[in-house]
Design a protein around this motif. Structure first.
Motif: not given
Length: 234
Positions: A60-71
């Motif tokens: 869930p942590t990775l999915e949430a962050i990847r939904a917001q950034v492209r790095v």
């Protein structure tokens, strides 16, 4: 490269600025990237604030962050998350959602096995070499050295008066570091002196609430984004 280290081993006791939940981590990551960060390092947390490698926490942590950034987004594999090396390796094997990279502290038991598993699954490895440990010697002898993404040279000296000298000693101990790129950073009082040294030497570096809660002038940082903005201006 300017990496942002969002939270580290800190807890809610360190203040409201430290993001803990997947949603807060994602928001903080997006703000930091907008301020100039080009990579994200995060410690996924359980609801009670403990670092965890559990797939139920990490995904869930990775999915949430990847939904917001492209790095690129990376995580810790520190031994404190699971002291038993075999159990820690089993958790890494069970990740259904994988980070782009993960830091592996070379002085910790089971480091090479975890690094090898990560590399087998296409996850980049940051070889964490801490000052004051035998990590540099172990890494120099490792056949995995040429395959890691980069060396994470971590200066654990918190004294602003001596941290830069400790950083130079660590770099001397690393030598050629298997020809891999180096990301150099400090922590606590040593954060800003080591960051400035990294900039002068042309190394990648990082900043964030994991490493320091303070701006260069000693004021409390309001956010990871504020720390990044200060760092890119150095």
């Amino acid at each position: 490269m300017m990496q942002v280290c969002l939270n580290g081993r800190r807890s809610a006791a360190d203040g409201a600025a430290v993001p803990m939940s997947p949603e807060d981590l994602a928001r903080s990551a997006a703000e930091a990237v907008a301020a100039g960060a080009t990579s994200v390092h995060v410690h996924p947390k359980t609801p009670c604030g403990q670092d965890s490698l559990s797939p139920r926490v990490l995904a869930p942590t990775l999915e949430a962050i990847r939904a917001q950034v492209r790095v690129p987004v990376g995580v810790t594999t520190g031994a404190w998350t699971e002291p038993d090396p075999a159990a820690r390796l089993a958790l890494v094997r069970d990740w259904p959602v994988r980070p782009d990279f993960a830091s592996v502290n070379w002085h910790e038991p089971g480091a090479e096995e975890i690094a090898e598993r990560l590399l087998e699954t296409g996850v980049g490895v940051e070889a964490g070499i801490w000052s004051g440990t035998d990590g540099a010697a172990r890494f120099a002898a490792s056949p995995l050295g040429p395959r890691v993404l980069r060396v994470l040279a971590e200066v654990t000296d918190p004294d602003p008066a001596t941290a830069a000298a400790s950083a130079r000693a660590l770099l001397d101990g690393l030598g050629t570091a298997a020809g891999r790129p180096i990301l150099l950073h400090g922590e606590e009082g040593g954060t800003w002196p080591v960051l400035r040294l990294a900039v002068r030497l042309g190394f990648a570096t990082r900043i964030g609430l994991e490493d320091t809660l303070l701006l260069p002038d000693g004021r409390p940082a309001r956010s990871n984004a504020q720390l990044v903005a200060e760092a890119v201006s150095q």
